[in-house]
Design a protein around this motif. Structure first.
Motif, PDB file in Angstrom:
ATOM      1  N   TRP A   1       0.814  -1.212   0.000  1.00 22.05           N
ATOM      2  CA  TRP A   1       0.000   0.000   0.000  1.00 22.05           C
ATOM      3  C   TRP A   1       0.844   1.257   0.000  1.00 22.05           C
ATOM      4  CZ3 TRP A   1      -4.757  -1.237  -1.114  1.00 22.05           C
ATOM      5  CH2 TRP A   1      -5.294  -2.449  -0.659  1.00 22.05           C
ATOM      6  N   ASP A   2       1.962   1.206   0.714  1.00 19.93           N
ATOM      7  CA  ASP A   2       2.655   2.446   1.028  1.00 19.93           C
ATOM      8  C   ASP A   2       4.100   2.132   1.423  1.00 19.93           C
ATOM      9  OD1 ASP A   2       3.303   4.988   1.824  1.00 19.93           O
ATOM     10  OD2 ASP A   2       1.862   5.105   3.468  1.00 19.93           O
TER      11      ASP A   2
ATOM     12  N   THR B   1       6.039   4.692   2.762  1.00 21.18           N
ATOM     13  CA  THR B   1       6.420   5.843   3.575  1.00 21.18           C
ATOM     14  C   THR B   1       7.300   5.444   4.752  1.00 21.18           C
ATOM     15  OG1 THR B   1       4.330   6.919   3.003  1.00 21.18           O
ATOM     16  CG2 THR B   1       5.543   7.817   4.885  1.00 21.18           C
TER      17      THR B   1
END
Length: 259
Positions: free
Chosen positions: A102-103, A105
């Motif tokens: 998803w990510d 970060t």
């Protein structure tokens, strides 16, 4: 028939209205143990409540799931550390790992959190249950320094390649968790499993997710581990009873519960 569901989230709200029936269906299917991986600080109480209600049937793990890793990860890790110090009934550190689907970060933070929890697994002599999504190379790099230690555990919900399976099995204490994905029409897992010894396999559901055929589309539950068993039995050309026995022994051994 003897079966163990090595990865099931029966403490989530999806089961709040019919958990007794879910447990009864699991027992009827031959499931003798259900192992429950934690997600983060918000799920500890509900998980322990279920495990206390079904004592000697449902068994808790403690860990911080990679999708719950954020800027406040140190606070979450302190809660895991506190639980490990104060409660000795956890059977594993889990579920932990990395998830970059998803990510990305908090990629660096996920690496730090995984490494910290691997160290706890060694400190407390517990297996580690690893979640991997779009992150195999990163996880392998975190694990590699521990190759010659006593680290043991399960690479949960494996969906990887022949090469990835071989790299996992470089760690002598690791097993590979197989769930409903193996029954999916486009899954390559049946082919990959032909290269993996049955002694390196455990079965799981990941309930309420990844429901196996023929129940695709329904909420997954521990009883459906039997559908995965039937597919795995077909792949290994062994009786379901034999596969159930071997995979259950594998599970009890890695989780330190073999009597």
């Amino acid at each position: 028939m003897r079966l163990i569901d090595t990865h099931s989230h029966l403490f989530l709200e999806e089961f709040s209205e019919d958990l007794p029936q879910v447990i009864e269906r699991a027992r009827s299917a031959g499931v003798t143990h259900i192992f429950m991986p934690n997600i983060d600080s918000t799920t500890i109480d509900s998980m322990l409540s279920v495990c206390n209600t079904y004592n000697d049937y449902c068994f808790p793990m403690i860990g911080l799931h990679p999708t719950s890793v954020n800027a406040d990860y140190e606070k979450e890790l302190e809660i895991v550390a506190r639980e490990l110090r104060s409660f000795n009934k956890y059977i594993a550190i889990g579920e932990v790992g990395m998830d970059l689907y998803w990510d990305k970060t908090f990629l660096k933070e996920q690496q730090i959190v995984l490494d910290k929890q691997i160290n706890w697994a060694l400190e407390y002599d517990l297996p580690v249950v690893i979640h991997c999504r779009d992150a195999f190379g990163y996880i392998y790099n975190v694990l590699e320094p521990y190759k010659n230690t006593s680290l043991k555990g399960v690479f949960h919900s494996f969906t990887g390649t022949d090469d990835e399976a071989a790299r996992i099995l470089e760690f002598s204490g690791f097993l590979i968790g197989i769930n409903g994905v193996v029954t999916f029409k486009k899954s390559r897992l049946p082919e990959v499993l032909t290269k993996i010894p049955l002694e390196k396999i455990v079965l799981e559901t990941d309930s309420p997710y990844l429901t196996p055929v023929p129940n695709r589309g329904k909420r997954n539950e521990s009883a459906y581990v039997k559908d995965t068993l039937m597919k795995v039995s077909d792949i290994y050309r062994m009786s379901p009873e034999a596969v159930g026995r071997v995979t259950s022994e594998n599970a009890l051994k890695v989780f330190g519960m073999l009597k």
